[in-house]
Design a protein around this motif. Structure first.
Motif, PDB file in Angstrom:
ATOM      1  N   GLY A  11       0.850  -1.193   0.000  1.00  0.00           N
ATOM      2  CA  GLY A  11       0.000   0.000   0.000  1.00  0.00           C
ATOM      3  C   GLY A  11       0.874   1.227   0.000  1.00  0.00           C
ATOM      4  N   PRO A  12       0.298   2.395  -0.253  1.00  0.00           N
ATOM      5  CA  PRO A  12       1.107   3.596  -0.368  1.00  0.00           C
ATOM      6  C   PRO A  12       1.768   3.989   0.947  1.00  0.00           C
ATOM      7  N   THR A  13       2.753   4.824   0.825  1.00  0.00           N
ATOM      8  CA  THR A  13       3.460   5.311   2.009  1.00  0.00           C
ATOM      9  C   THR A  13       2.478   5.883   3.038  1.00  0.00           C
ATOM     10  N   ALA A  14       2.740   5.608   4.300  1.00  0.00           N
ATOM     11  CA  ALA A  14       1.995   6.189   5.430  1.00  0.00           C
ATOM     12  C   ALA A  14       0.526   5.776   5.507  1.00  0.00           C
ATOM     13  N   VAL A  15       0.136   4.766   4.718  1.00  0.00           N
ATOM     14  CA  VAL A  15      -1.261   4.311   4.818  1.00  0.00           C
ATOM     15  C   VAL A  15      -1.498   3.599   6.153  1.00  0.00           C
ATOM     16  N   GLY A  16      -0.379   3.101   6.735  1.00  0.00           N
ATOM     17  CA  GLY A  16      -0.504   2.426   8.032  1.00  0.00           C
ATOM     18  C   GLY A  16      -0.093   0.961   8.003  1.00  0.00           C
ATOM     19  N   LYS A  17       0.688   0.565   7.024  1.00  0.00           N
ATOM     20  CA  LYS A  17       1.113  -0.850   6.933  1.00  0.00           C
ATOM     21  C   LYS A  17       1.874  -1.261   8.190  1.00  0.00           C
ATOM     22  N   GLY A  18       2.823  -0.393   8.592  1.00  0.00           N
ATOM     23  CA  GLY A  18       3.632  -0.712   9.767  1.00  0.00           C
ATOM     24  C   GLY A  18       2.780  -0.762  11.028  1.00  0.00           C
ATOM     25  N   THR A  19       1.847   0.172  11.137  1.00  0.00           N
ATOM     26  CA  THR A  19       0.994   0.236  12.333  1.00  0.00           C
ATOM     27  C   THR A  19       0.098  -1.013  12.417  1.00  0.00           C
TER      28      THR A  19
ATOM     29  N   VAL B  52      -2.005  12.097   3.066  1.00  0.00           N
ATOM     30  CA  VAL B  52      -1.032  13.193   3.182  1.00  0.00           C
ATOM     31  C   VAL B  52      -0.904  13.600   4.659  1.00  0.00           C
ATOM     32  N   ARG B  53      -2.057  13.645   5.330  1.00  0.00           N
ATOM     33  CA  ARG B  53      -2.034  14.025   6.747  1.00  0.00           C
ATOM     34  C   ARG B  53      -1.210  13.019   7.569  1.00  0.00           C
ATOM     35  N   ARG B  54      -1.384  11.734   7.270  1.00  0.00           N
ATOM     36  CA  ARG B  54      -0.636  10.713   8.032  1.00  0.00           C
ATOM     37  C   ARG B  54       0.855  10.819   7.755  1.00  0.00           C
ATOM     38  N   LEU B  55       1.200  11.078   6.483  1.00  0.00           N
ATOM     39  CA  LEU B  55       2.629  11.168   6.143  1.00  0.00           C
ATOM     40  C   LEU B  55       3.268  12.376   6.813  1.00  0.00           C
TER      41      LEU B  55
ATOM     42  N   GLY C 164       2.047  14.077   9.309  1.00  0.00           N
ATOM     43  CA  GLY C 164       1.887  13.959  10.770  1.00  0.00           C
ATOM     44  C   GLY C 164       2.945  13.046  11.369  1.00  0.00           C
ATOM     45  N   ARG C 165       3.360  12.023  10.615  1.00  0.00           N
ATOM     46  CA  ARG C 165       4.394  11.123  11.153  1.00  0.00           C
ATOM     47  C   ARG C 165       5.703  11.878  11.331  1.00  0.00           C
ATOM     48  N   GLY C 166       5.961  12.772  10.387  1.00  0.00           N
ATOM     49  CA  GLY C 166       7.105  13.674  10.548  1.00  0.00           C
ATOM     50  C   GLY C 166       8.463  13.007  10.526  1.00  0.00           C
TER      51      GLY C 166
ATOM     52  N   ARG D  47       8.659  12.813  -2.745  1.00  0.00           N
ATOM     53  CA  ARG D  47       9.041  11.614  -3.499  1.00  0.00           C
ATOM     54  C   ARG D  47       8.092  10.461  -3.164  1.00  0.00           C
ATOM     55  N   ARG D  48       7.788  10.323  -1.869  1.00  0.00           N
ATOM     56  CA  ARG D  48       6.922   9.215  -1.444  1.00  0.00           C
ATOM     57  C   ARG D  48       5.497   9.395  -1.981  1.00  0.00           C
ATOM     58  N   LEU D  49       5.014  10.626  -2.020  1.00  0.00           N
ATOM     59  CA  LEU D  49       3.650  10.848  -2.528  1.00  0.00           C
ATOM     60  C   LEU D  49       3.581  10.583  -4.033  1.00  0.00           C
TER      61      LEU D  49
ATOM     62  N   VAL E  28      -9.523  -1.040   3.560  1.00  0.00           N
ATOM     63  CA  VAL E  28      -9.382   0.386   3.874  1.00  0.00           C
ATOM     64  C   VAL E  28      -8.961   0.524   5.337  1.00  0.00           C
ATOM     65  N   ASN E  29      -7.882   1.240   5.567  1.00  0.00           N
ATOM     66  CA  ASN E  29      -7.409   1.437   6.943  1.00  0.00           C
ATOM     67  C   ASN E  29      -8.022   2.689   7.555  1.00  0.00           C
ATOM     68  N   ASN E  30      -9.306   2.549   7.931  1.00  0.00           N
ATOM     69  CA  ASN E  30      -9.971   3.609   8.686  1.00  0.00           C
ATOM     70  C   ASN E  30      -9.563   3.517  10.137  1.00  0.00           C
ATOM     71  N   ASP E  31      -9.591   2.268  10.607  1.00  0.00           N
ATOM     72  CA  ASP E  31      -9.334   2.008  12.017  1.00  0.00           C
ATOM     73  C   ASP E  31      -8.317   0.857  12.084  1.00  0.00           C
TER      74      ASP E  31
HETATM   75  N1  LIG Z   1      -6.101   3.917  11.032  1.00  0.00           N
HETATM   76  C1  LIG Z   1      -5.312   4.966  11.300  1.00  0.00           C
HETATM   77  N2  LIG Z   1      -5.853   6.123  11.700  1.00  0.00           N
HETATM   78  C2  LIG Z   1      -5.087   7.203  11.963  1.00  0.00           C
HETATM   79  N3  LIG Z   1      -3.735   7.218  11.870  1.00  0.00           N
HETATM   80  C3  LIG Z   1      -3.135   6.086  11.459  1.00  0.00           C
HETATM   81  C4  LIG Z   1      -3.885   4.906  11.148  1.00  0.00           C
HETATM   82  N4  LIG Z   1      -3.013   3.939  10.777  1.00  0.00           N
HETATM   83  C5  LIG Z   1      -1.787   4.487  10.838  1.00  0.00           C
HETATM   84  N5  LIG Z   1      -1.855   5.759  11.251  1.00  0.00           N
HETATM   85  C6  LIG Z   1      -0.741   6.711  11.426  1.00  0.00           C
HETATM   86  O1  LIG Z   1      -0.246   7.026  10.124  1.00  0.00           O
HETATM   87  C7  LIG Z   1       1.160   7.198  10.159  1.00  0.00           C
HETATM   88  C8  LIG Z   1       1.809   6.266   9.122  1.00  0.00           C
HETATM   89  O2  LIG Z   1       1.659   4.931   9.540  1.00  0.00           O
HETATM   90  P1  LIG Z   1       2.767   3.835   9.212  1.00  0.00           P
HETATM   91  O3  LIG Z   1       4.118   4.350   9.552  1.00  0.00           O
HETATM   92  O4  LIG Z   1       2.313   2.584   9.871  1.00  0.00           O
HETATM   93  O5  LIG Z   1       2.609   3.751   7.635  1.00  0.00           O
HETATM   94  P2  LIG Z   1       3.332   2.801   6.571  1.00  0.00           P
HETATM   95  O6  LIG Z   1       2.310   2.412   5.587  1.00  0.00           O
HETATM   96  O7  LIG Z   1       4.071   1.711   7.268  1.00  0.00           O
HETATM   97  O8  LIG Z   1       4.348   3.826   5.915  1.00  0.00           O
HETATM   98  P3  LIG Z   1       5.682   3.602   5.031  1.00  0.00           P
HETATM   99  O9  LIG Z   1       5.337   2.785   3.860  1.00  0.00           O
HETATM  100  O10 LIG Z   1       6.029   5.012   4.642  1.00  0.00           O
HETATM  101  O11 LIG Z   1       6.696   2.985   5.917  1.00  0.00           O
HETATM  102  C9  LIG Z   1       1.613   6.915  11.568  1.00  0.00           C
HETATM  103  O12 LIG Z   1       1.788   8.133  12.249  1.00  0.00           O
HETATM  104  C10 LIG Z   1       0.448   6.130  12.165  1.00  0.00           C
HETATM  105  O13 LIG Z   1       0.334   6.323  13.555  1.00  0.00           O
END
Ligand SMILES: Nc1ncnc2c1ncn2[C@@H]1O[C@H](COP(=O)(O)OP(=O)(O)OP(=O)(O)O)[C@@H](O)[C@H]1O
Ligand SMILES: Nc1nc2c(ncn2[C@@H]2O[C@H](COP(=O)(O)O)[C@@H](O)[C@H]2O)c(=O)[nH]1
Length: 293
Positions: free
Chosen positions: A121-129, A241-244, A246-248, A257-259, A277-280
């Protein structure tokens, strides 16, 4: 840019149909020692059997790693209509389907078959979380630790977040054939999945989760067609964009580049077997875990 809505209702109907088909294959296997190919053969030799009344799409839904999108592609390639039942297949269609099952899903219906799930999935979508939630809440799942040439972020631990290696070591690992897949991601660093821990875990009957980019997902699909490919979607582009931001953890330049990569990746979502969909976080993680069962 907006992300197209996902038809979650249709998704859950498909999930129920897939579960029913898997249960039918499992029943056939455990009670009568029959694989997916065996189900097809019984349908051919017993026109009045339950198996003969099963649709080809239902049989395919029972195969680990095949979601709606891939099933559509498969039956189109095999020149079989989506409404066709196993008992109504012509000889050529049956032969083509049998050949496909033997090649692509030799263990379908086998109770011991483990699940390899790829989460992209795209950067910062929340894969790691989402992956971290699974690691902390679901025992018996191996979360693959990748090797990367990128520098550690604050708080990242070598051997847990990644194996942080230099270019020479990454080259050596490629040469030694140690990677299941590897890729240059976001046009910057190299990332690769060490193969040995995955082979070991699958042999032990464990489920394995890979959190990798789409280039890697495509390579895994080639190497291990039984893998289930999941694409994690953000609720909207603005939220991504907000998640990316916001992660900072990236500079403004790296975020750009990531976007740019994210736009390309979102356009490839239909290559995947499942869209979540990663809503929650917990809901998305539970949906991923469901695919390992
Ligand atoms: N369901 C969610 N609701 C709100 N914020 C979220 C949710 N899932 C993840 N986040 C937040 O979004 C940010 C990006 O999450 P994460 O680092 O897990 O993304 P990623 O897909 O692993 O990114 P990358 O591919 O860039 O490594 C983090 O700050 C995380 O806390
Ligand atoms: N092809 C692979 N991609 C990987 C692997 N490990 C992680 N990734 C992906 O890289 C990006 C960036 O990750 P970050 O930690 O620098 O933010 C992200 O999409 C990961 O999923 C891998 O082994 N192979």
């Amino acid at each position: 840019m907006t992300v197209p809505d996902v038809d979650r209702a249709a998704g859950s109907r498909a999930a129920i149909a897939a579960r029913r088909a898997r249960a039918a294959i499992k029943k056939a296997v455990t009670e009568q020692r029959r694989s997916a190919t065996g189900v097809l053969d019984r349908a051919s030799s017993h026109p009045d059997s339950l198996e003969a009344g099963m649709r080809v799409t239902e049989l395919l839904q029972g195969i680990p790693g095949l979601g709606r999108v891939r099933i559509e592609r498969v039956i189109e390639r095999l020149s079989i209509s989506p409404s066709k039942r196993l008992g109504g297949l012509g000889t050529l269609q049956r032969d083509r389907l049998r050949e496909y099952l033997q090649k692509r899903a030799p263990f379908a219906g086998d109770e011991k078959a483990s699940r390899l799930v790829v989460l992209a999935g795209p950067t910062a979508v929340g894969k790691g979380t989402v992956s971290t939630w699974i690691r902390e809440n679901v025992p018996g799942v191996l979360l693959s630790v990748s090797a990367t040439t990128r520098a550690p972020r604050p708080g990242e631990i070598d051997g847990v977040s990644y194996y942080f290696v230099d270019d020479a070591e990454f080259d050596r690992m490629i040469e030694a054939g140690e990677f299941l897949e590897w890729a240059v991601v976001h046009n910057s660093s190299r990332y690769g999945t060490p193969r040995a821990p995955i082979d070991e875990a699958l042999a032990d009957g464990k489920s394995v989760l890979l959190e990798i980019d789409i280039q890697g997902a495509r390579q895994v699909r080639e190497a291990m067609p039984e893998a289930r490919l999941v694409f994690l979607l953000p609720p909207s582009w603005a939220e991504l964009v907000r998640r990316l931001t916001g992660r900072g953890t990236e500079t403004a330049e790296e975020q750009e580049r990531r976007l740019a990569t994210a736009e390309v990746e979102l356009a490839a979502q239909n290559e995947f077997d499942y869209l979540i969909v990663n809503n929650d976080v917990e809901t998305a993680a539970r949906d991923v875990v469901e695919l390992m069962k």
